[in-house]
Each structure stands twice: as structure tokens, then as C-alpha cells.
Write a protein that holds these residues in place. Structure first.
Motif, mmCIF file in Angstrom:
data_model
loop_
_atom_site.group_PDB
_atom_site.id
_atom_site.type_symbol
_atom_site.label_atom_id
_atom_site.label_comp_id
_atom_site.label_asym_id
_atom_site.label_seq_id
_atom_site.Cartn_x
_atom_site.Cartn_y
_atom_site.Cartn_z
ATOM 1 N N PHE A 72 1.148 -1.057 0.278
ATOM 2 C CA PHE A 72 0.298 -0.206 -0.347
ATOM 3 C C PHE A 72 0.705 1.624 -0.506
ATOM 4 O O PHE A 72 0.521 2.160 0.151
ATOM 5 N N GLY A 73 1.713 1.117 -0.363
ATOM 6 C CA GLY A 73 2.930 2.735 -0.523
ATOM 7 C C GLY A 73 3.828 2.872 1.023
ATOM 8 O O GLY A 73 2.767 2.582 2.310
ATOM 9 N N MET A 74 4.860 3.607 1.534
ATOM 10 C CA MET A 74 4.765 3.751 2.778
ATOM 11 C C MET A 74 6.420 4.645 2.450
ATOM 12 O O MET A 74 6.964 5.310 0.854
ATOM 13 N N GLN A 75 6.960 6.047 3.353
ATOM 14 C CA GLN A 75 7.862 6.603 3.438
ATOM 15 C C GLN A 75 8.472 6.643 4.199
ATOM 16 O O GLN A 75 8.180 6.379 5.531
ATOM 17 N N ALA A 76 9.773 6.396 3.961
ATOM 18 C CA ALA A 76 11.191 5.814 5.478
ATOM 19 C C ALA A 76 11.867 7.819 5.265
ATOM 20 O O ALA A 76 12.029 7.705 4.068
ATOM 21 N N LYS A 77 11.602 7.605 6.471
ATOM 22 C CA LYS A 77 12.241 8.615 7.032
ATOM 23 C C LYS A 77 13.501 8.721 7.663
ATOM 24 O O LYS A 77 13.703 8.062 9.035
ATOM 25 N N LEU A 78 14.441 8.719 7.234
ATOM 26 C CA LEU A 78 15.890 8.750 7.703
ATOM 27 C C LEU A 78 16.853 9.275 9.012
ATOM 28 O O LEU A 78 17.253 10.775 9.073
ATOM 29 N N LEU A 79 15.729 9.498 9.930
ATOM 30 C CA LEU A 79 16.339 9.947 11.282
ATOM 31 C C LEU A 79 17.633 10.400 11.534
ATOM 32 O O LEU A 79 18.164 11.066 11.780
ATOM 33 N N PHE A 103 9.877 4.569 -7.199
ATOM 34 C CA PHE A 103 10.379 5.092 -5.480
ATOM 35 C C PHE A 103 10.174 6.716 -6.090
ATOM 36 O O PHE A 103 10.950 6.425 -7.058
ATOM 37 N N ASP A 104 10.206 8.247 -5.340
ATOM 38 C CA ASP A 104 11.097 9.284 -5.003
ATOM 39 C C ASP A 104 11.733 9.099 -3.874
ATOM 40 O O ASP A 104 11.546 8.818 -2.827
ATOM 41 N N VAL A 105 12.957 9.565 -4.479
ATOM 42 C CA VAL A 105 13.681 10.181 -3.011
ATOM 43 C C VAL A 105 14.267 11.758 -2.699
ATOM 44 O O VAL A 105 14.344 12.247 -3.995
ATOM 45 N N TYR A 106 14.104 11.970 -1.302
ATOM 46 C CA TYR A 106 14.454 13.511 -1.128
ATOM 47 C C TYR A 106 15.563 14.081 -0.528
ATOM 48 O O TYR A 106 16.063 13.165 0.342
ATOM 49 N N ARG A 123 14.312 11.375 3.243
ATOM 50 C CA ARG A 123 13.720 10.540 3.179
ATOM 51 C C ARG A 123 13.144 9.542 1.833
ATOM 52 O O ARG A 123 13.906 9.998 0.626
ATOM 53 N N ILE A 124 12.393 8.765 1.792
ATOM 54 C CA ILE A 124 12.128 8.198 0.680
ATOM 55 C C ILE A 124 11.046 7.811 0.941
ATOM 56 O O ILE A 124 9.864 7.008 1.519
ATOM 57 N N ARG A 125 10.493 7.667 -0.469
ATOM 58 C CA ARG A 125 8.992 7.503 -0.817
ATOM 59 C C ARG A 125 8.176 6.330 -1.483
ATOM 60 O O ARG A 125 8.883 6.587 -2.737
ATOM 61 N N PHE A 126 7.685 5.622 -0.955
ATOM 62 C CA PHE A 126 7.913 4.566 -1.906
ATOM 63 C C PHE A 126 6.391 3.662 -2.569
ATOM 64 O O PHE A 126 5.463 3.800 -1.849
ATOM 65 N N GLN A 127 6.028 3.786 -3.773
ATOM 66 C CA GLN A 127 4.317 3.634 -4.110
ATOM 67 C C GLN A 127 3.978 2.679 -3.731
ATOM 68 O O GLN A 127 4.583 1.856 -3.357
ATOM 69 N N GLU A 128 2.477 2.586 -4.310
ATOM 70 C CA GLU A 128 1.229 1.007 -3.856
ATOM 71 C C GLU A 128 2.429 0.063 -4.555
ATOM 72 O O GLU A 128 1.921 0.928 -6.020
ATOM 73 N N GLY A 129 2.778 -1.046 -4.026
ATOM 74 C CA GLY A 129 2.897 -2.217 -5.514
ATOM 75 C C GLY A 129 4.132 -2.703 -5.191
ATOM 76 O O GLY A 129 5.059 -3.140 -6.105
#
Length: 337
Positions: free
Chosen positions: A69-76, A92-95, A118-124
Motif C-alpha cells: 500500500f505504499g510508505m515513506q521512510a524518513k532517515l532520522l 519510488f522517490d528520493v528526497y 526520506r524515500i517514498r515508495f509507491q503502492e505495489g
């Protein structure tokens, strides 16, 4: 919903199996095993529903899975690792700061995770990813170049999955994965697995563009003569001491003329110039080290430089900036002399 289930292989390889886990469980996994990462679903109503596996040994990691279902990973706490993301489905998107870099389902990411927020992974999204410790990859680069590197190794590439580089990396990754994705009693030894990871890191240096690619493209030299190798070993072991050409000649058991000719042929500079470069590299490394509490002059003297004016001129010639500019650009604040 099942939590992360870790298995410690007899060989020392850690294995984690994910089955429909949520954002909190995945965040806790990273907190226990790696660096601080905050996982958030793109749609809170759906969650993330991660399925996959994660293997790790020493400075290496490889994982593969699906984010339904997609998610976002924030690299603390951004890790000091290089990573390869090989897509199987989804994008996916890299910020990095204010910049957003989009990667489609047919584009592989190769880069330094310490520069990413952060990295944003799309659904699926489904992919295989491999991570290598920065220090290990840098060490391999030094061995390939047969010289210390003064500038930070930088990878930042978006590569088409149909490219020769990604095809070769994908084949090597598939071999590595197949050696791990078995029942515990059939897992390859940690030594064998580490060799596969190291081979993959060498392939990364060979086929993916980086700021040392030109250096690696130069023709390799034949075997270095014994006296040159002994001289280099002696320099490294006594780098902060006063060393003369006479000391090197006595240590290597050859004439000054022979030693100088060997260095000019295999290093491109004289023995004392090579020693000076080792010392300058050591000074620069200390100046950008957050734990260094010495002044610039104290740091220079520690590595064998006694004349500060001469040192400053040599440093600028080698790195294109003054020692104080290096300190400022690294964000360090050294004590005043």
C-alpha cells in the motif's frame, strides 16, 4: 499481523522474515538492527503491509520485498552506506533537501544513503536492495588504485534497468540472493557470503559512474618492485616521524637511485613526494573528523609538518583550498591556537 522474526544462522548471517507487518513494527526493526528510520504509511487507513526478507552480515545487507500500500521512510540517522535498489515493480522517490528525484519501475538507484532525508515508495513497490558500508567500499577503492583517496567517494546514479551495468549487477545480486534464500541448515558460510558481497561491491566500483571512475580506467601497472613496497610500508608505519631518503634506502636495502626510479615508474612521483602526500591526506582526514579537537597547526605537526607556511602552501596545492577552508566547509570548529 505477524512481527519481524529474526533467525541467526549458524554461519553468523542474520535473517529477518517479514509477513504483512505494519509501519511501527518495521520502524522497530530498523531501530534494533540498523539506524533510526521512521516508517509512515501513505494512506493510514490501509497501512503498509510489508512482505519480504532481510539478510545481513558484517558491513553488508540485502533485502527484498513488496510494499502493498505504499510508505515513506524518513532517515532520522542517515547510515554511512552505499545502496543499490533494483526494481521489480512500482516506482519510488528520493528526497535530498528540497530536491525530489523520481525513479520509475525500470530505473535503478545507486547512491549514498547518508545524503538522503526520506524515500517514498509507491503502492505495489517491489525491489531488491543491497547496502555496503562506506568504509569497506572506500577500502576496496584504495586497493584498486593502490593509493589512499583524499576525496569522499561519491555515487549518485539513475540507471536504466536495460543497461549493461544494471544487468551485470542484477545477475550478481541474484547469485547472492540464491545463496541466502534457503533453509537455515543449507545457508552458505559467512566467509563465502562476504566474498560474494565484496565481489558485488567491486562490480559496483567498476561499472557505475563515480568521482574516481577516470582513475580506475587508467591502465594497471605491473607488479610493484619489492623495494617500493617496503618503502611505502615503512612510510605508513612511521608517517609522523622524520624520514629521510637515507632512512628509506637503509630500510629497503637498495640505492637511492634505484628507489627513486622505482617510485617514478610505479607511483609517478619521488619517494619523499609520496610521503608528503600520505601526510597531507592524513591531515585532511583529521581536519574533517568531528572528534578532532586539535588546532590546525597541532594537527599538521602531528603528521610531521614543522613549517606552517610551507605546510599551508603544500596543502592548497594538493587540495585547492587552505586548511581553514577545509575546516569551514566541513562545518567543524577547531579550537583557536
Amino acid at each position: 499481523m505477524e512481527p519481524t522474526v529474526p533467525h541467526k544462522k549458524p554461519s553468523g548471517i542474520s535473517r529477518f522474515q517479514f509477513e504483512n507487518i505494519d509501519a511501527q513494527t518495521l520502524s522497530e526493526h530498523y531501530a534494533r538492527f540498523s539506524t533510526g528510520v521512521l516508517i509512515e504509511p501513505l494512506t493510514r487507513r490501509k497501512g503498509i503491509a510489508i512482505e519480504g526478507s532481510h539478510y545481513a552480515t558484517g558491513a553488508f545487507q540485502i533485502w527484498s520485498g513488496t510494499c502493498r500500500f505504499g510508505m515513506q521512510a524518513k532517515l532520522l540517522e542517515p547510515p554511512e552506506v552505499f545502496a543499490i535498489y533494483l526494481p521489480h515493480a512500482g516506482g519510488f522517490d528520493v528526497y535530498t533537501g528540497s530536491q525530489r528525484h523520481e525513479y520509475g519501475p525500470d530505473e535503478a538507484f545507486v547512491g549514498d544513503l547518508s545524503t538522503i532525508e526520506r524515500i517514498r515508495f509507491q503502492e505495489g513497490r517491489r525491489h531488491t536492495a543491497i547496502a555496503f558500508g562506506r568504509s569497506l567500499v572506500t577500502k576496496q577503492l584504495c586497493e584498486l588504485l593502490d593509493t589512499p583517496v583524499s576525496k569522499k567517494l561519491e555515487f549518485s546514479a539513475k540507471l536504466d534497468c536495460s543497461s549493461s551495468a544494471i544487468r551485470r549487477i542484477s545477475m550478481a545480486s541474484a547469485l547472492l540472493w540464491s545463496s541466502l534464500a534457503n533453509e537455515p541448515e543449507h545457508i552458505a558460510s559467512v566467509k563465502f557470503t562476504e566474498h560474494l558481497f565484496q565481489s558485488l561491491a567491486l562490480l559496483l566500483l567498476a561499472v557505475v559512474p563515480h568521482n574516481y571512475s577516470v582513475n580506475l580506467g587508467r591502465p594497471l601497472s605491473p607488479a610493484i618492485p619489492r623495494q617500493v613496497k617496503r618503502a611505502v610500508d615503512f612510510m605508513v608505519s612511521n608517517v609522523s616521524m622524520e624520514i629521510t631518503i637515507g632512512d628509506l634506502v637503509r630500510e629497503c636495502g637498495c640505492s637511492a637511485r634505484s628507489l627513486n626510479a622505482g617510485f617514478l615508474q610505479f607511483k609517478g612521483i619521488s619517494p619523499l613526494q609520496y610521503l608528503r602526500q600520505i601526510r597531507l591526506d592524513a591531515v585532511r582526514k583529521d581536519l574533517i573528523n568531528a572528534k578532532n579537537q586539535s588546532t590546525i597547526s597541532q594537527t599538521a605537526q602531528r603528521w610531521g609538518f614543522t613549517h606552517m607556511g610551507r605546510f599551508a602552501a603544500l596543502y592548497r596545492q594538493a587540495f585547492g583550498e587552505s586548511p581553514s577552508e577545509t575546516v569551514r566547509s566541513s562545518g567543524m570548529r577547531l579550537p583557536r591556537p
